[in-house]
Design a protein around this motif. Sequence first.
Motif, PDB file in Angstrom:
ATOM      1  N   GLY A  86      25.113 101.131  41.316  1.00 20.34           N
ATOM      2  CA  GLY A  86      25.550  99.790  40.727  1.00 20.34           C
ATOM      3  C   GLY A  86      25.946  98.940  41.965  1.00 20.34           C
ATOM      4  O   GLY A  86      25.723  99.106  43.238  1.00 20.34           O
ATOM      5  N   PRO A  87      26.079  97.679  41.618  1.00 21.00           N
ATOM      6  CA  PRO A  87      26.262  96.468  42.690  1.00 21.00           C
ATOM      7  C   PRO A  87      27.371  96.722  43.616  1.00 21.00           C
ATOM      8  O   PRO A  87      27.311  96.315  44.535  1.00 21.00           O
ATOM      9  N   ARG A  94      30.057  88.533  45.914  1.00 23.66           N
ATOM     10  CA  ARG A  94      29.148  87.980  44.857  1.00 23.66           C
ATOM     11  C   ARG A  94      28.465  88.955  44.159  1.00 23.66           C
ATOM     12  O   ARG A  94      28.428  89.067  42.631  1.00 23.66           O
ATOM     13  N   GLU A  95      27.835  90.050  44.698  1.00 26.14           N
ATOM     14  CA  GLU A  95      27.116  91.134  43.980  1.00 26.14           C
ATOM     15  C   GLU A  95      27.990  92.011  43.196  1.00 26.14           C
ATOM     16  O   GLU A  95      27.533  92.601  41.889  1.00 26.14           O
ATOM     17  N   THR A  96      29.061  92.424  43.619  1.00 29.36           N
ATOM     18  CA  THR A  96      30.027  93.009  42.814  1.00 29.36           C
ATOM     19  C   THR A  96      30.682  92.548  41.678  1.00 29.36           C
ATOM     20  O   THR A  96      30.633  93.076  40.393  1.00 29.36           O
ATOM     21  N   ALA A  97      30.844  91.350  41.919  1.00 28.27           N
ATOM     22  CA  ALA A  97      31.422  90.520  40.647  1.00 28.27           C
ATOM     23  C   ALA A  97      30.593  90.140  39.540  1.00 28.27           C
ATOM     24  O   ALA A  97      30.839  90.084  38.149  1.00 28.27           O
ATOM     25  N   VAL A 138      25.938  98.253  35.369  1.00 30.53           N
ATOM     26  CA  VAL A 138      25.298  99.356  34.987  1.00 30.53           C
ATOM     27  C   VAL A 138      25.925 100.014  33.795  1.00 30.53           C
ATOM     28  O   VAL A 138      26.942 100.295  33.387  1.00 30.53           O
ATOM     29  N   THR A 139      24.893 100.342  32.782  1.00 30.63           N
ATOM     30  CA  THR A 139      25.431 100.745  31.413  1.00 30.63           C
ATOM     31  C   THR A 139      25.107 102.202  31.338  1.00 30.63           C
ATOM     32  O   THR A 139      24.182 102.492  31.784  1.00 30.63           O
ATOM     33  N   LEU A 140      25.862 102.832  30.315  1.00 27.42           N
ATOM     34  CA  LEU A 140      25.508 104.225  29.890  1.00 27.42           C
ATOM     35  C   LEU A 140      25.291 104.166  28.293  1.00 27.42           C
ATOM     36  O   LEU A 140      26.369 104.675  27.732  1.00 27.42           O
ATOM     37  N   PRO A 141      24.173 104.185  28.035  1.00 24.72           N
ATOM     38  CA  PRO A 141      23.734 104.113  26.340  1.00 24.72           C
ATOM     39  C   PRO A 141      24.193 105.368  25.841  1.00 24.72           C
ATOM     40  O   PRO A 141      24.513 105.363  24.750  1.00 24.72           O
ATOM     41  N   GLU A 142      24.208 106.577  26.424  1.00 27.03           N
ATOM     42  CA  GLU A 142      24.508 108.015  26.112  1.00 27.03           C
ATOM     43  C   GLU A 142      26.083 108.106  25.818  1.00 27.03           C
ATOM     44  O   GLU A 142      26.464 109.098  25.279  1.00 27.03           O
ATOM     45  N   ARG A 143      26.793 107.258  26.284  1.00 30.40           N
ATOM     46  CA  ARG A 143      28.472 107.438  26.142  1.00 30.40           C
ATOM     47  C   ARG A 143      28.787 106.439  25.260  1.00 30.40           C
ATOM     48  O   ARG A 143      29.214 105.285  25.924  1.00 30.40           O
ATOM     49  N   SER A 144      29.535 106.706  24.187  1.00 32.84           N
ATOM     50  CA  SER A 144      29.974 105.791  23.268  1.00 32.84           C
ATOM     51  C   SER A 144      31.504 105.145  23.799  1.00 32.84           C
ATOM     52  O   SER A 144      31.837 104.187  23.359  1.00 32.84           O
ATOM     53  N   ALA A 162      20.858 100.222  42.337  1.00 35.41           N
ATOM     54  CA  ALA A 162      21.254 100.315  43.808  1.00 35.41           C
ATOM     55  C   ALA A 162      22.004 101.513  43.698  1.00 35.41           C
ATOM     56  O   ALA A 162      22.987 101.839  43.020  1.00 35.41           O
ATOM     57  N   CYS A 163      21.612 102.388  44.690  1.00 31.44           N
ATOM     58  CA  CYS A 163      22.487 103.747  44.948  1.00 31.44           C
ATOM     59  C   CYS A 163      22.964 104.057  46.305  1.00 31.44           C
ATOM     60  O   CYS A 163      22.453 103.550  47.096  1.00 31.44           O
ATOM     61  N   LEU A 164      24.014 104.853  46.226  1.00 31.87           N
ATOM     62  CA  LEU A 164      24.313 105.465  47.446  1.00 31.87           C
ATOM     63  C   LEU A 164      24.112 107.105  47.459  1.00 31.87           C
ATOM     64  O   LEU A 164      24.928 107.560  46.570  1.00 31.87           O
TER      65      LEU A 164
END
Length: 284
Positions: A140-141, A169-172, A177-183, A252-254
């Motif tokens: 995520g950002p 700026r990037e975080t806000a 990131v969304t998780l379509p499999e988690r209601s 974006a990943c770490l």
Amino acid sequence: MDAKTPCWLVVNPASGSNTVDSAESLKAALEQRGWEVARTLVFPDDGLPDPRELGAQGIAQVVIYTGDGSMGALINHLSGWSGSVLALPGGTMNLLPLRLHRSLDIEAILDVVAGGGAVARRLGCVRCDAGLALAGLLVGPGTAWSRVRESMRHFAVADIASETIAAIRETASGPYVTLPERSAARAEGYPLVELTPGEHGIQIDGYFAEAPGEFAEQAWALLRRRFREGPHDRLGLADAITLQSVDGGPLACLIDGEPAECPSPFRFTLEYCGVDLLATAHDC
């Protein structure tokens, strides 16, 4: 791990708490406990141990004292090798050593291993498009704050200011990131999602901030590597989980603290490490 068996030592004097003097001290500490250090490799100048050469010379153990990036590169490079790896904290974050040994320092780890108290484990990891995360993966950002932390580590004052402005700026503003499999996940997504591999699968946590002050608190916590103190949703366990950015752009990943990028959407999966790692903690 048999301390009477010859081993190779891999060090990186440029990593975190790792220096030329500390590498020499570690070699002496190993030899004092009965290890025979047959060869010391200085990464990246000397490259990584070749599994075929290790086998030809009868080396069944490699001790690695580097940062997370070098550690990940070596362990992935040795995938399929029949020997074992002892990972010691020699970097800044030391994510994998923390998973394997918890809060033990190097001297205590060596005492336990030399005394026969370590076990070999094929740890569950998170596979993504950019590699294998041995200790954890952030998406995520909000990962932009890692650039601020890196500038702070190098005392780059001018870069700290510019990177901080960019990270805020990037975080806000996302893309979240969304998780379509988690209601239970927030429909608007999260600035930071953590995927932590463990004994029972991948633990999923979504971190958020609902007010400007909370963004500042999250940023400070992330810089101190204590972002888990911030507000978050526990989203359960999975053997695989799909994440996507709200704008369809790359994620974006770490990966174990190292910056990377994955396409969106992407399905992150549980995968086991390809080489034995020596552990002294019971719940890694």
